[in-house]
Enzyme design. Sequence first.
Site, PDB file in Angstrom:
ATOM      1  CG  HIS A 170      97.021  72.963  43.933  1.00  0.00           C
ATOM      2  ND1 HIS A 170      95.891  73.276  42.946  1.00  0.00           N
ATOM      3  CD2 HIS A 170      96.862  71.609  43.889  1.00  0.00           C
ATOM      4  CE1 HIS A 170      95.453  71.623  42.609  1.00  0.00           C
ATOM      5  NE2 HIS A 170      96.001  71.135  43.084  1.00  0.00           N
ATOM      6  CD  GLN A 210      94.139  70.903  45.805  1.00  0.00           C
ATOM      7  OE1 GLN A 210      94.928  70.579  46.404  1.00  0.00           O
ATOM      8  NE2 GLN A 210      93.148  69.923  44.590  1.00  0.00           N
ATOM      9  CB  CYS A 260      93.759  67.162  40.310  1.00  0.00           C
ATOM     10  SG  CYS A 260      93.693  68.756  41.513  1.00  0.00           S
ATOM     11  CG  LEU A 261      91.896  64.741  45.943  1.00  0.00           C
ATOM     12  CD1 LEU A 261      92.570  65.472  47.821  1.00  0.00           C
ATOM     13  CD2 LEU A 261      91.221  63.992  46.270  1.00  0.00           C
ATOM     14  N   GLY A 269      98.047  64.225  48.907  1.00  0.00           N
ATOM     15  CA  GLY A 269      98.035  65.508  49.436  1.00  0.00           C
ATOM     16  C   GLY A 269      97.798  66.941  48.999  1.00  0.00           C
ATOM     17  CG  HIS A 293      99.592  68.070  41.213  1.00  0.00           C
ATOM     18  ND1 HIS A 293      98.893  66.940  40.016  1.00  0.00           N
ATOM     19  CD2 HIS A 293      98.998  68.379  42.316  1.00  0.00           C
ATOM     20  CE1 HIS A 293      97.833  67.726  40.750  1.00  0.00           C
ATOM     21  NE2 HIS A 293      97.524  67.880  41.608  1.00  0.00           N
ATOM     22  CD  GLU A 294      99.178  69.220  46.471  1.00  0.00           C
ATOM     23  OE1 GLU A 294      98.371  69.589  46.616  1.00  0.00           O
ATOM     24  OE2 GLU A 294      98.962  67.786  46.474  1.00  0.00           O
TER      25      GLU A 294
HETATM   26 ZN    ZN Z   1      95.644  68.868  42.899  1.00  0.00          ZN
END
Ligand code: ZN
Length: 197
Positions: free
Chosen positions: A160, A65, A114-115, A60, A156-157
Amino acid sequence: MYYRNTIDKQPMPIREIIRMGHPTLREKAALVDPKTIKTKDFQSLIDDMVETMHDAEGIGLAAPQIDESIQLAIIEFDQENDRYKIENGQSLVVFINPEIHILGEDSASYWEGCLSVPGLRGKVSRPQHIRVDYLDRDGNAQSIEAKGFLATVIQHELDHLNGTLYIDKLTSPQDLAYVEEFSQFIAKVDDDQSIDD
Ligand code: ZN
């Protein structure tokens, strides 16, 4: 003879993923004006996000991000894999202006990654039955229900979009580890449930 126009083309769909510490990750992202969804710019932003997510091997990605502070996130479900399967049968879901509704009291914890917080895993407890109302990439109103692990992935997504990172929600400050140590010491004894997005 014909020359390809290389100026108008933008052969760089993979965008830089910003990391914890960058202020954009802490902002509440702005609502998307539905009238802009079908524009070329907005559609190519979605395409860039898909490319960027694939390149980073995440499941995701949220627009903040890549330093775009708007209410847009994508998640790729895998209909071939029971763990990543979503009921409506879609593989790529584009969430625009999403609203989460919690449908059940039950919570469960998973080790999240998380990226934007690379190299770490942290344990977070979240509700396990949710519905999300959102606009899709055609601007149509949609609703999706998710349970268990996928409910966690979606929350989670979408966190953000509110300037929240998973590390804000750790079950304990001690439930944070480097990926290598997580694999070595924790994954074997805890439920081997981790995600990366
Ligand atoms: Zn994340």
